[in-house]
Design a protein around this motif. Structure first.
Motif, PDB file in Angstrom:
ATOM      1  N   UNK A   1      -2.108 -21.510 -14.986  1.00  0.00           N
ATOM      2  CA  UNK A   1      -3.440 -22.110 -14.883  1.00  0.00           C
ATOM      3  C   UNK A   1      -3.490 -23.126 -13.755  1.00  0.00           C
ATOM      4  N   UNK A   2      -2.471 -23.990 -13.713  1.00  0.00           N
ATOM      5  CA  UNK A   2      -2.454 -25.037 -12.675  1.00  0.00           C
ATOM      6  C   UNK A   2      -2.354 -24.415 -11.284  1.00  0.00           C
ATOM      7  N   UNK A   3      -1.531 -23.345 -11.150  1.00  0.00           N
ATOM      8  CA  UNK A   3      -1.384 -22.733  -9.824  1.00  0.00           C
ATOM      9  C   UNK A   3      -2.692 -22.080  -9.382  1.00  0.00           C
ATOM     10  N   UNK A   4      -3.545 -21.726 -10.348  1.00  0.00           N
ATOM     11  CA  UNK A   4      -4.834 -21.115 -10.015  1.00  0.00           C
ATOM     12  C   UNK A   4      -5.953 -22.153 -10.004  1.00  0.00           C
ATOM     13  N   UNK A   5      -5.549 -23.435 -10.060  1.00  0.00           N
ATOM     14  CA  UNK A   5      -6.494 -24.560  -9.984  1.00  0.00           C
ATOM     15  C   UNK A   5      -7.499 -24.546 -11.134  1.00  0.00           C
ATOM     16  N   UNK A   6      -7.057 -24.042 -12.287  1.00  0.00           N
ATOM     17  CA  UNK A   6      -7.921 -24.062 -13.452  1.00  0.00           C
ATOM     18  C   UNK A   6      -7.456 -25.222 -14.334  1.00  0.00           C
TER      19      UNK A   6
END
Lengths: 569, 364
Positions: free
Chosen positions: A466-471
Motif C-alpha cells: 500500500x505504501x509503495x503505491x502511495x495509498x
C-alpha cells in the motif's frame, strides 16, 4: 577503501526515520486508544488499590484493612469456601471436559457437530440460570431431590454443579484445541514399538496436551473462584468471596472491605499468569510443519464407551437447560405442571415489565458495535503500524489486563472511580454509557486476542505494498484488511453481544433505575422469591443469545458463499 | 559505467538488530536501467538491504540517495519504488484489475483512464482478459505477473523484487525469469532483485552483488563473478569449484603434493597455506602431452552421470580428490571408466589462488 569504510562507520550519525503525516495520524490514534484504556481500566483499578489501604475518611492506613480481614473468622470462612468449591469444581469440570474433548477429537464419535453445539449452550446463558434449574431439580420441591440422599442443594453441592455447567464450555474449547493437533507418526511409532494403548495414552496423548490441561484448569479455577451468579442464586448461607463483595458494598456500604476482597479475587488470575509463564517456557512446539495429522481409527468398544459418556454429559447440560425452560412454563411447580406463558408477563413482578429486556438489547448492541470498532481497529494499529514500538507494547499489555480482572472487581473499581464526586467523568455514572464502557472493558482481552490472531494471518506485506503505491494505510485497512477479517470481526461482535446480554457481575454495581438490565432483573426477581419469572427472564436471554448466534452462522455462511471466489477455506 | 551518474547510491549503510549487525557499512552504486541482483546465502543481509532501500526497515546509519535526492530516513510512502514480495502480497478480496489499479484508484485519474492503464499493464505481462478473476483463481506464475503489473502501475523509478520467483516450480521459474528480463529491458526500469539462487542471478542480472555476513564480497557482471571470483566465498557460492590447499613455491609457481604447477601470480608470500580454486569444467583431458603444461596424473575413482555431462572424482597422487566435468563426447572418445589412470591438465589461466587454507578461505 577500507579506511573510508571504517571512517564511515565510526562517524556515521544514526539515521532518524522521518514520520509521514498518516503515520502521525496512526500514532495519535494509538495515543487516544491508550488514554481510553487508562481511563476505563487502569485508573479504576488503581482507585480500587488505593481504597483498600484507606479508612472510611480516605486516610492512608497501610494494610490495616487486610489485617482486619484476616482477623474476621467469617471472612476467612468464605475464603476457605471459595477455594474448596473452586478446586472441587475444577477437578470435575476438567475431567468431564477432557472426556468430552477426547471423544470429539480422538474417537470416531457420531454426531460430533451436534454434541459440540450442545456443549456450547452454557455460553448463551447468564450464570444464574443453572442455579435456578438446579433448584427445580434438586431443591426442596425438586424432582430429583432424592439423588442428594438428604443433602441440601443450597450450598456447596449446588454451587459446584452450577459452576461445572457454567465453566464446562470454556474448558472444552481449550482442550479441543489442545487435543485436535497431534502427529499421527508419534502414534504409529509407539504402536510399532508395541506399546499398549494405556501406555500410549500416558506417554504420548497426555504429555501432548499437558499445556492445554494446565491452562484449562487455570481458566476454570479462576472462573469459579470469581463467579457471582451461581452462588448468589443457589449458595444459600454458604458464602463465597464474590457474594461477600456484593454484601459488603451493596448491603453494608463497607467499600474498604469490598476493595480488600476484590483484591483477593485478583489473586488466582495473577497466580494463573505466573504458572502459565512457567509452563509456556517449558512448552516446545510438538507439532513440526511436517507432522501428519492424526485421523482417529474406529475402535468399537472405545467408541461406544465414549458415546455413552458424552451422551451422559450432553444429557446433563440439556437437562439443566430443559429444566429451566420447563420451570418457566409450568403453572405452579411442582403441583400444577400444566403449561402457561404467564411467567413471561414480567409486569406481574414489578413496574419495569419488559423494559430491562430492551435495556439489555440496547447495551448489547452498543457494546457489540462500539466495542468491535475500538477493539479491532485498536488491534490493527497495535499490530500493523510502523514505529512507536514501546507505545504499542504498552497498549498490548493494557489490552491483556481485563482477562485477569473478575467482573465483580471491575464493577467495584468503576464505582470507586466514576462515582467519585471530584471525577470530571462523574456525569456518566448511572447512565447507559458507563455500562457500555464497563462491558467493553470487561470482555476486551478475548476480543483483542481474536482480532490479533486474525490480523497475524493477514500477509504482513500489505501495508508495505500500500505504501509503495502511495495509498494511505487506513484505505488499505478498510478495503483489504477488514473484508479479509470479516468473519473474525463478526465473531468479536457476537461474543460481545452475548456477553453483554448475560453478564451480571460487573454491571450489578453500576445500573440505575433507568438502565436496569434483564440479567440483573432476573437476580432481583429471584431474590424476591419469584423463581419462575426469574427463570423466564433467563430463558429470554438464552433465546436472544441463541438467535444472535444463529444469525451469525447464517451471515457467515452467506458471506462465505459470496466470497468463495477469493476465500480459499 | 562510472562515467554516468548513479541512479541509486548507497553510502556506508549499516543496520543493527540489537547486538546483531545485519549490514556492515555497505556502499554501492546502481546505474539507471541496470538489473542488479543481490545474491547470497540466507542471513547474509540481502533482504535487509532491500528493505532499507524501500524504507520498510530503515538503516541504523549511512545514507541512501535516489535520483540525486537523499531518501535515507523517508517513509516508504514518500519514496519512488514498486515492489514484488516472495508472497506476492496480492489482495485476495480484490480482482486482478482492482489489484493492479490499487494505487491509481485513489488519485484524480478518471475511471476510464485507470481501466485503460490497467489493461495496458495486464497486456504487458501477458494476462489480458483476466481482469475479473481473483488471485486465488490464478496459478502461481500468473499471480507473480499480477504482482509485477501492480508494482509497475505507478511507473516507479525503481523496481524491487524480493525473491519473486522462489515460490514457483522450476520450469515456470525459468520461463518467467526470461520474461522478467525482457520486460525490464523494454521499459528500462532500474531493478534490484534479491535471490539466493546463483543460477537465477547469473541468468538475469547485468551486475551481481554477492553478499555474505552483512558485507559485499564482490560486485561484477555474471561473467566476472563466475570467471574471476574475488574471494573464495564467491568461488564456492557461485557454481561448482574445486578447493585444494597448496604451497607457494615461487611467484607464479605452486606445489601440489609432488607436482609443481604454474599459476597466476597472486601476490601471495611464499610458503604454506594457500587455496587453489579451479572449476570442474576447466580441467582438460584432451590434447595434452605427457609431463608438459600443468599436468597431473590421476586415477578415476568414480563417475556420476548428470545428463549432458559426467562429473568424475579423480584421485591425485597425493591422495586428494579433484572433481572434473567431462562431456559425453570426451568420455566416448577417451573411453573413460572408473579405475582407469588419467592425465589431466589445470590451465594456469583458469586457476585462482586465495590466501589461507581451504576451510578458512571458503568461509571468508
Amino acid at each position: 577503501m577500507a579506511d573510508i569504510a571504517l571512517a564511515g562507520t565510526a562517524t556515521a550519525p544514526r539515521i532518524k526515520a522521518k514520520v509521514s503525516g498518516e503515520e502521525w495520524g496512526a500514532r495519535a490514534a494509538l495515543l487516544v486508544l491508550g488514554a481510553y484504556l487508562v481511563i476505563t481500566l487502569a485508573l479504576p483499578l488503581y482507585t480500587l488499590l488505593t481504597k483498600s489501604v484507606q479508612d472510611k475518611n480516605g486516610q492512608f492506613i497501610g494494610l490495616a484493612n487486610f489485617a482486619r480481614y484476616f482477623d474476621d473468622p467469617a471472612m476467612l470462612q468464605s475464603l476457605g469456601n471459595t477455594v474448596y468449591v473452586s478446586i472441587l469444581g475444577t477437578v470435575i469440570t476438567i475431567t468431564l471436559a477432557f472426556i468430552y474433548a477426547y471423544a470429539l477429537t480422538r474417537t470416531c464419535l457420531r454426531g460430533r457437530g451436534l454434541f459440540r453445539a450442545i456443549a456450547l449452550i452454557p455460553l448463551l446463558a447468564p450464570s444464574l440460570l443453572p442455579g435456578l434449574a438446579l433448584i427445580y431439580l434438586f431443591g426442596n420441591q425438586g424432582i430429583l431431590k432424592f439423588v442428594l440422599l438428604g443433602h441440601e442443594v443450597y450450598g456447596p453441592i449446588g454451587i459446584v454443579i452450577g459452576e461445572v455447567f457454567f465453566a464446562f464450555p470454556h474448558a472444552l474449547m481449550i482442550l479441543i484445541t489442545a487435543l485436535a493437533v497431534a502427529d499421527a507418526r508419534l502414534y504409529e511409532a509407539a504402536e510399532s514399538l508395541r506399546a499398549k494403548p494405556a501406555r500410549i495414552f500416558f506417554t504420548v496423548t497426555l504429555p501432548g496436551c499437558r499445556y492445554g490441561l494446565v491452562s484449562a484448569a487455570l481458566v476454570v479455577f479462576t472462573l469459579i473462584f470469581t463467579d457471582f451468579g451461581v452462588p448468589k442464586v443457589i449458595g444459600g448461607s454458604y458464602n463465597v468471596l464474590a457474594t461477600d463483595v456484593y454484601r459488603q458494598v451493596i448491603g453494608q456500604f463497607n467499600f474498604q472491605m469490598g476493595a480488600v476482597v476484590g483484591l483477593i479475587l485478583l489473586l488466582p488470575a495473577v497466580l494463573s499468569f505466573a504458572v502459565d509463564r512457567m509452563v509456556q517456557r517449558k512448552q516446545v512446539a510438538l507439532l513440526s510443519a511436517r507432522a501428519v495429522p492424526l485421523q482417529p481409527k474406529p475402535r468399537q468398544t472405545i467408541d461406544r464407551l465414549f458415546l455413552v459418556l458424552v451422551a451422559l454429559v450432553a444429557g446433563f447440560l440439556l437437562l439443566v437447560l430443559g429444566m429451566a425452560v420447563f420451570g418457566s412454563l409450568a403453572k405452579l411447580w411442582p403441583y400444577n405442571l400444566s403449561l402457561t406463558l404467564k411467567w413471561y408477563d414480567f409486569s406481574r413482578v414489578g413496574t419495569d415489565g419488559w423494559g430491562p429486556y430492551f435495556n439489555s438489547l440496547r447495551l448489547a448492541a452498543c457494546v457489540a458495535l462500539i466495542g468491535t470498532t475500538i477493539i479491532f481497529s485498536g488491534a490493527y494499529l497495535i499490530e500493523k503500524s510502523r514505529g512507536a514500538t514501546r507505545l504499542r507494547m504498552v497498549l498490548h499489555f493494557l489490552a491483556m489486563i481485563p482477562l485477569a480482572v473478575p467482573g465483580i472487581v471491575l464493577g467495584l473499581s468503576y464505582i470507586f472511580f466514576f462515582n467519585a464526586p471530584d471525577n470530571p467523568l462523574n456525569f456518566i455514572y448511572g447512565t447507559m454509557a458507563v455500562l457500555v464502557v464497563n462491558t467493553v472493558c470487561h470482555f476486551y482481552t478475548v476480543s483483542h486476542l481474536t482480532a490479533v490472531t486474525a490480523l497475524k494471518q493477514v500477509d504482513a506485506e500489505f501495508e508495505a505494498v500500500g505504501a509503495s503505491l502511495k495509498v494511505p494505510f487506513y484505505r488499505t485497512f478498510w478495503r483489504v484488511t477488514v473484508p479479509i477479517c470479516l468473519p473474525a470481526v463478526l465473531d468479536i461482535a457476537v461474543y460481545l453481544f452475548i456477553n453483554a446480554m448475560t453478564t451480571v457481575s460487573a454491571v450489578i454495581f453500576l445500573y440505575s433505575a433507568e438502565t436496569k438490565l434483564m440479567s440483573i432483573n432476573a437476580i432481583n426477581t429471584d431474590d424476591a422469591g419469584n423463581t419462575a419469572t426469574a427463570c423466564a427472564m433467563g430463558i429470554v436471554i438464552v433465546a436472544t443469545s441463541a438467535i444472535v448466534k444463529g444469525l451469525q452462522v447464517l451471515v457467515v455462511g452467506g458471506l462465505e458463499r459470496r466470497t468463495q471466489a477469493w476465500r480459499k477455506r | 559505467m562510472s562515467g554516468r551518474h548513479p541512479y541509486l547510491r548507497i553510502e556506508f549503510v549499516s543496520k543493527n538488530f540489537g547486538d546483531f549487525q545485519a549490514l556492515k557499512s555497505i556502499s554501492l552504486d546502481i546505474y539507471p536501467g541496470e538489473f542488479v541482483c543481490f545474491l547470497g546465502p540466507s542471513g547474509c543481509g540481502k533482504t535487509t538491504l532491500l528493505r532499507a532501500i524501500a524504507g520498510l526497515d530503515i538503516q541504523t546509519s549511512g545514507r541512501i540517495l535516489q535520483a540525486g535526492g537523499d531518501i535515507s530516513g523517508l517513509p516508504p510512502s514518500q519514496r519512488d519504488f514498486g515492489i514484488v514480495f516472495q508472497s506476492y502480497a496480492l489482495f485476495p478480496n480484490l480482482t486482478v484489475a482492482a489489484n493492479v489499479g490499487y494505487g491509481l484508484a485513489g488519485g484524480k485519474m478518471p475511471r476510464a483512464d485507470i481501466d485503460k492503464r490497467v489493461s495496458e499493464l495486464l497486456a504487458m505481462v501477458g494476462l489480458s482478459g483476466q481482469e475479473l478473476k481473483y488471485p486465488a483463481q490464478l496459478s502461481g506464475g500468473q499471480q507473480q505477473r499480477v504482482a509485477l503489473a501492480r508494482a509497475l502501475a505507478m511507473s516507479p523509478g525503481l523496481l524491487l523484487l524480493d525473491e519473486p520467483l522462489s515460490a514457483l516450480d522450476a520450469r515456470v521459474r525459468q520461463h518467467l525469469r526470461a520474461e522478467l528480463k525482457q520486460l525490464q529491458r523494454r521499459i528500462n526500469v532500474t531493478t534490484i532483485m534479491v535471490t539466493h539462487d546463483q543460477e537465477e542471478a547469473l541468468a538475469i542480472a547485468d551486475r551481481i552483488v554477492v553478499m555474505n555476513e552483512g558485507r559485499i564480497e564482490q560486485v561484477g557482471t555474471p561473467i566476472e563473478i563466475y570467471r574471476q571470483p574475488a574471494a573464495a566465498f564467491v568461488a564456492d557460492f557461485v557454481g561448482q569449484m574445486n578447493f585444494l590447499t597448496v604451497d607457494i613455491e615461487a611467484p607464479g609457481l605452486i606445489r601440489l603434493g609432488q607436482a609443481v604447477l604454474e599459476a597466476p601470480d597472486a601476490n601471495l608470500a611464499a610458503g604454506h597455506g594457500v587455496t587453489l580454486c579451479i572449476r570442474p569444467e576447466d580441467i582438460q583431458v584432451r590434447g595434452i602431452a605427457d609431463g608438459k603444461g600443468n599436468t597431473l596424473l590421476t586415477k578415476i575413482e568414480h563417475m556420476e552421470f548428470l545428463g549432458s555431462f559426467c562429473r568424475a572424482e579423480l584421485r591425485l597422487a597425493c591422495g586428494r580428490a579433484l572433481h572434473a566435468d567431462f562431456s559425453i563426447n570426451a568420455m566416448r572418445d577417451l573411453g573413460l571408466v572408473p579405475g582407469q589412470e588419467l592425465q589431466v591438465a589445470l590451465p594456469p589461466e583458469r586457476i585462482r589462488l586465495f590466501p589461507g587454507e581451504e576451510k578458512a578461505a571458503r568461509h571468508g
